[in-house]
Design an enzyme around this catalytic site. Structure first.
Site, PDB file in Angstrom:
ATOM      1  N   PRO A 192     -18.917   9.405  -8.960  1.00 23.64           N
ATOM      2  CG  PRO A 192     -16.825  10.339  -9.304  1.00 23.64           C
ATOM      3  CD  PRO A 192     -18.290  10.631  -9.458  1.00 23.64           C
ATOM      4  CG  ASN A 249     -22.376  12.687  -2.846  1.00 21.84           C
ATOM      5  OD1 ASN A 249     -21.347  13.268  -3.221  1.00 21.84           O
ATOM      6  ND2 ASN A 249     -22.375  11.833  -1.829  1.00 21.84           N
ATOM      7  CG  ASP A 283     -19.787  25.302 -17.440  1.00 23.16           C
ATOM      8  OD1 ASP A 283     -19.817  26.107 -16.481  1.00 23.16           O
ATOM      9  OD2 ASP A 283     -18.871  25.297 -18.291  1.00 23.16           O
ATOM     10  CG  HIS A 331     -20.388  16.478  -0.236  1.00 26.76           C
ATOM     11  ND1 HIS A 331     -19.899  15.940  -1.391  1.00 26.76           N
ATOM     12  CD2 HIS A 331     -20.580  17.799  -0.472  1.00 26.76           C
ATOM     13  CE1 HIS A 331     -19.787  16.895  -2.304  1.00 26.76           C
ATOM     14  NE2 HIS A 331     -20.191  18.036  -1.771  1.00 26.76           N
ATOM     15  CG  LEU A 332     -22.621   9.928   2.278  1.00 25.19           C
ATOM     16  CD1 LEU A 332     -21.896   9.363   1.086  1.00 25.19           C
ATOM     17  CD2 LEU A 332     -23.315   8.834   3.026  1.00 25.19           C
ATOM     18  NE  ARG A 334     -12.867  13.048   3.963  1.00 26.96           N
ATOM     19  CZ  ARG A 334     -13.255  12.265   2.951  1.00 26.96           C
ATOM     20  NH1 ARG A 334     -14.445  12.413   2.405  1.00 26.96           N
ATOM     21  NH2 ARG A 334     -12.436  11.321   2.504  1.00 26.96           N
TER      22      ARG A 334
HETATM   23  C1  DQA Z   1     -18.151  12.760  -0.943  1.00 23.43           C
HETATM   24  C2  DQA Z   1     -16.945  13.645  -0.574  1.00 23.43           C
HETATM   25  C3  DQA Z   1     -15.977  13.746  -1.738  1.00 23.43           C
HETATM   26  O1  DQA Z   1     -14.867  14.537  -1.383  1.00 23.43           O
HETATM   27  C4  DQA Z   1     -15.477  12.363  -2.131  1.00 23.43           C
HETATM   28  O2  DQA Z   1     -14.646  12.454  -3.257  1.00 23.43           O
HETATM   29  C5  DQA Z   1     -16.584  11.401  -2.352  1.00 23.43           C
HETATM   30  C6  DQA Z   1     -17.704  11.391  -1.419  1.00 23.43           C
HETATM   31  C7  DQA Z   1     -19.082  12.548   0.270  1.00 23.43           C
HETATM   32  O3  DQA Z   1     -20.233  12.171   0.040  1.00 23.43           O
HETATM   33  O4  DQA Z   1     -18.679  12.731   1.415  1.00 23.43           O
HETATM   34  O5  DQA Z   1     -16.532  10.564  -3.250  1.00 23.43           O
HETATM   35  O6  DQA Z   1     -18.895  13.411  -1.947  1.00 23.43           O
END
Ligand code: DQA
Length: 147
Positions: free
Chosen positions: A9, A73, A86, A99-100, A106
């Site tokens: 999302p 991601n 699961d 994750h980016l 954070r």
């Molecule tokens: C994310 C990190 C998640 O915590 C956040 O909810 C995202 C992006 C990232 O790529 O850094 O939607 O997955």
């Protein structure tokens, strides 16, 4: 070798979404670069993004028998989704979580991942480059498994 990139999302908003955290690259740019990179390494990459947990679960199920490795991601579902955890465990396809942003630097609710324990590895904090690093890690893992 067939690989699948899954984005969860809000990642469709990359490029305009909180650029100070997620950078300026759009998801289409990231996907195009990664497809090229995979192709250069002799692999084929399919990409899928959804804001719906069930659609991601369905895509993971559909990967059985045709996909050798998954890059995921999962966005916010990383921190909440036992269903995705699961599904990934159920299909038993090796996957790398990415994750980016550096989720560990954070908010505390981003520190826990339901997906990390089952992953080959986790890459976070390198912006769009996290995708490329995750691809390299997954390819190395799959090659080592095959030899
Ligand atoms: C994310 C990190 C998640 O915590 C956040 O909810 C995202 C992006 C990232 O790529 O850094 O939607 O997955």
């Amino acid at each position: 070798m067939h690989l699948l990139l899954l984005n969860g999302p809000n990642l469709n908003l990359l490029g305009q979404r909180e650029p100070g955290i997620y950078g300026h690259s759009t998801l289409s740019m990231i996907e195009a670069d990664l497809k090229r990179e995979a192709e250069a390494a002799g692999a084929e990459l399919a990409c899928f993004q959804s804001n719906f947990e069930g659609a991601l679960v369905d895509k993971i199920h559909a990967a059985i028998g045709s996909v050798h490795g998954i890059l995921i991601n999962a966005g916010a579902y990383t921190h909440s989704s036992i269903a995705l955890r699961d599904a990934l465990a159920g299909v038993a396809i090796p996957y790398v979580e990415l994750h980016l942003s550096n989720t560990h630097s954070r908010e505390t609710f981003r520190h826990h991942s339901f997906l990390a324990a089952g992953a080959v590895g986790v890459v976070c904090g390198f912006g769009a480059m996290s995708y490329s690093l995750a691809l390299q890690g997954l390819l190395e893992h799959l090659r080592a498994q095959a030899s």
